[in-house]
Every structure is written in C-alpha cells, then in structure tokens.
Design an enzyme around this catalytic site. Structure first.
Site, PDB file in Angstrom:
ATOM      1  N   SER A 210     -15.758 -50.847  11.503  1.00  0.00           N
ATOM      2  CA  SER A 210     -16.378 -51.988  10.835  1.00  0.00           C
ATOM      3  C   SER A 210     -17.774 -52.313  11.322  1.00  0.00           C
ATOM      4  CB  SER A 210     -15.503 -53.237  10.987  1.00  0.00           C
ATOM      5  OG  SER A 210     -14.875 -53.547   9.774  1.00  0.00           O
TER       6      SER A 210
ATOM      7  N   SER B  41     -12.317 -59.284   4.448  1.00  0.00           N
ATOM      8  CA  SER B  41     -11.845 -58.345   3.434  1.00  0.00           C
ATOM      9  C   SER B  41     -12.727 -57.112   3.428  1.00  0.00           C
ATOM     10  CB  SER B  41     -11.851 -58.997   2.049  1.00  0.00           C
ATOM     11  OG  SER B  41     -11.541 -58.040   1.046  1.00  0.00           O
ATOM     12  N   ASN B  42     -12.133 -55.964   3.693  1.00  0.00           N
ATOM     13  CA  ASN B  42     -12.880 -54.719   3.645  1.00  0.00           C
ATOM     14  C   ASN B  42     -13.388 -54.416   2.242  1.00  0.00           C
ATOM     15  OD1 ASN B  42     -12.678 -53.550   6.452  1.00  0.00           O
ATOM     16  ND2 ASN B  42     -10.529 -53.981   6.039  1.00  0.00           N
TER      17      ASN B  42
END
Length: 391
Positions: free
Chosen positions: A98, A204-205
């Site tokens: 991320s 939220s990806n």
C-alpha cells in the site's frame, strides 16, 4: 495507523492495507506530557535492538534503513530464506504494497498542478459507468474522496470469494492469475457502499485501483509509466519498480512467508511469487527501505509537489477502525503522532509475506523504513518509538 495487537489477518495485508505495517494505536496516539521532548535514537542502538526483538517475537526477518542529518544507517536481522537459513539482507527489495498509494496520489496531485484535472472532479466524469450498482454512484464521488478514503466505495479485497481465493491456501491455485482493474472494481460493485460519499473514512483498496485508472485516462499512459517518469527516475530510485504482472522479486530479495490465515501459528507458506495485478494501483510496487526513505523525504520537502498540492495532500481526516486507529489520513499519506510528540508522515503496506512501514518527519530530515518478510509478525511500534523517541 495501527498494527493490531492480535495477529494481522492476511485479508488486511492482501493488497497493502494501511494497518499492515503500522503501530499499536495506544503506542502512537497517547499524547506526550507537556514537558516531554522528542529524543531520537542517535546511534540507532535501540532501533537495532527493536529490530532484533521483532525477530525473536516471530518475524522471519527484518530489514531497516534510516536517514538523518548524520547520514544513512541500515540493519537487518533474522533469516531471508527459512529453508536455506540465509540471513536477511540490509538492502533487500520487497513488495511495498500500500505504500504504492502515496506514489499514485503524488502523480494525481502533479496532474492537478498541471491543470489536467481537478481533485474535485467527479469520478464519473473521467470513468463514466464504472462506479455504479448497489448504491454506488461515481457521479457523486470526487477524485479527492478516492485519495483520502472517504468515497464510501466498498473494498474489493473484503469480498468473501476474493478473500478465499487469495487469503487461504487456495492462493496457490490463483497466485499467477492476472486481474484486470475493471474486474477488481466490478467485485466491489457487488456490495453496497460502506457509507455515503464524504461522510466517513473507510479504507478501501478499490479507491486506488480507480485512481490508477484515472491517471491512465488523463494521460493516455499506464499509471506505472507515469510513476516511473515522474518519481522513480527523477529521484534515482534504482530499487523501485512497478512490476505489472511480473510474479518474481528482483534481487537482492528474501523469500516472503505467510500463514495464509488470521493466526500467528500453524504452517508457514512460501508466498514469494505472485501476480501483483491482484493489488494493482492499490499496492503492486516493489522497493527497498533506502529508496522509500528517499521518496518520502523528497515528498515532504516539497521536491515532488508545489506547495499548494503538498498542503492538500497533508490535509487529513481522522482514520478510524483497525485500518487507521490513532492516525489521520490525507491524500495517500498518513499522519502519526508518537508518544514523545514527534509527528511522522508516511504509509504502511502489507501483501502476502510482506509488512512494511515508511515514515519521515515533517521536514523530511529524518526518515525510517523497514520490512518484515512475514505477514503475521508484530513489534513495529517498538521500532518506531526507538528510532524517533529514543524509547
């Protein structure tokens, strides 16, 4: 941003959830007494001890790099290959997961500075028809809300079928599969929104998969090419890459290990090879700790963004829940305040077999990045506090 005190489920680390490599909420968010002064670990002995303690606590291996006014410092502990018993390398490359989000957000902010889009543009204006169904409406969501996770768009990696395929031993049947970004978004659209746009913070990806698609729509080029040309090459980040569908890690690198469950015990699996399209613009990048320090220091010093865009990036909202407890989230950038009062900016990331954290002080003068090659391990809070608080 907080590493849970219980073992991190693979699901939260699957495509680089912000928590995956952060610190226990209480260890970060407790306000320092008014008389307390930040104390850095001048010779990094405490940081090295915390890295070694993380290995004793269960991490296969840890690699770390710090950069401050005294220069660079690197350390590694534990093993990089459980079968061969080879040591973890101080210059290992790893899946940054991320942390990719900060790179993507930086590119979008650069595009805004160039007048090629506005962060308050509706997602639907750039990608008509993509965000719709089950209460989702891209015409009511802004690009800014994607970047600070207030869009309300459901996280595709929380879908039970997707989770089962990639966060359990079924992973081995799917790890080489190529996932198209639109396919990942379609998975999210099977679910209702987490909240109305702009109302709540929900990690939220999907937000960043969509953000990557917007970069491509605006520029006519893959978002990875924009990251390379705008960030990687100008900063000479030689260990950093956007691998696309390439399943292997470039050398030097250690093996990556997972329990493929929410437990810290049980069988350990080698999950080094995987097709990172499962993460895409939400978390596919590869880097090393020194490169990540160089990136975040340059970003916070204003070398990558004009003052207006950097200020927008640092305008934060409270990050709630397990994914962000104790921190505040800007545009692809997390703000943490340590108990000693030191404020840090950066991001964490986790994907199969990899937990990472990269942070720097507000002036970019003191940076630290580190990686675990096991996705169930803990102790990240102790490393941060040792380096920046001398505790």
């Amino acid at each position: 941003m907080a590493v849970p005190t219980r073992p991190t489920p693979v699901r939260t680390g699957l495509v680089g959830a912000v928590v995956a490599a952060a610190v226990v909420a209480g260890a970060l968010t407790a306000r320092a007494p008014a008389t307390a002064a930040p104390r850095t670990d001048r010779d990094h002995r405490g940081t090295r001890a915390a890295v070694e303690a993380a290995v004793r606590a269960g991490a296969p291996g840890v690699t770390a790099h710090a950069q401050d006014r005294r220069g660079p410092w690197s350390a590694a502990a534990g093993v990089g290959d459980l079968r061969e018993g080879t040591p973890r390398g101080a210059h290992d490359r790893f899946r940054a997961a991320s942390i990719t989000k900060t790179f993507v957000a930086t590119v979008l902010l650069q595009l805004e500075a160039e007048g090629r889009l506005d962060l308050d543009d509706a997602v639907g204006a750039w990608l008509p028809g993509l965000i719709e169904g089950n209460g989702h409406d891209g015409d009511g969501i802004s690009v800014r809300q994607l970047l600070n996770h207030t869009s309300g768009i459901h996280d595709y990696s929380e879908d039970p079928d997707f989770d089962r395929r990639l966060a359990t031993p079924e992973f081995f049947a799917h790890r080489h599969r190529t996932w198209d970004p639109a396919e990942l978004v379609a998975i999210a659209m099977r679910h209702a929104p987490d909240s109305a746009p702009g109302r709540d913070w929900n990690y939220s990806n999907t937000n960043y998969v969509v953000a990557g698609m917007i970069v491509e729509k605006v520029t006519g080029r893959p978002y990875g090419d924009e990251i390379r040309d705008r960030i990687i090459n100008p900063l000479h980040l030689h260990a950093t890459s956007v691998p696309g569908t390439e399943p292997t890690l470039p050398r030097p690198a250690s093996r990556a290990y997972s329990k493929l469950s929410g437990a810290a015990t049980g069988r350990t699996y080698d999950v080094t090879e995987l097709n990172p399209s499962m993460a895409g613009a939400a978390g596919e990048m590869i880097s090393d700790a020194a490169d990540l320090n160089r990136f975040y220091a340059a970003l916070l010093r204003g070398s990558l963004l004009p003052a207006e865009q950097l200020a927008a990036m640092k305008k934060t909202v409270p990050a709630k829940g397990e994914e962000g407890a104790g921190g505040r989230y800007g545009l692809g950038l997390l703000r943490l305040e340590l108990p000693c009062g030191t404020v840090l900016w950066g991001h964490g990331g986790g994907i199969h077999g990899s937990l990472s954290l990269a942070v720097t002080t507000t002036d970019g003068g003191h940076a630290l990045a580190f990686n675990y090659n096991g996705d169930w391990a803990r102790g990240q809070d102790k490393i941060l506090n040792a380096e920046f608080c001398g505790a």
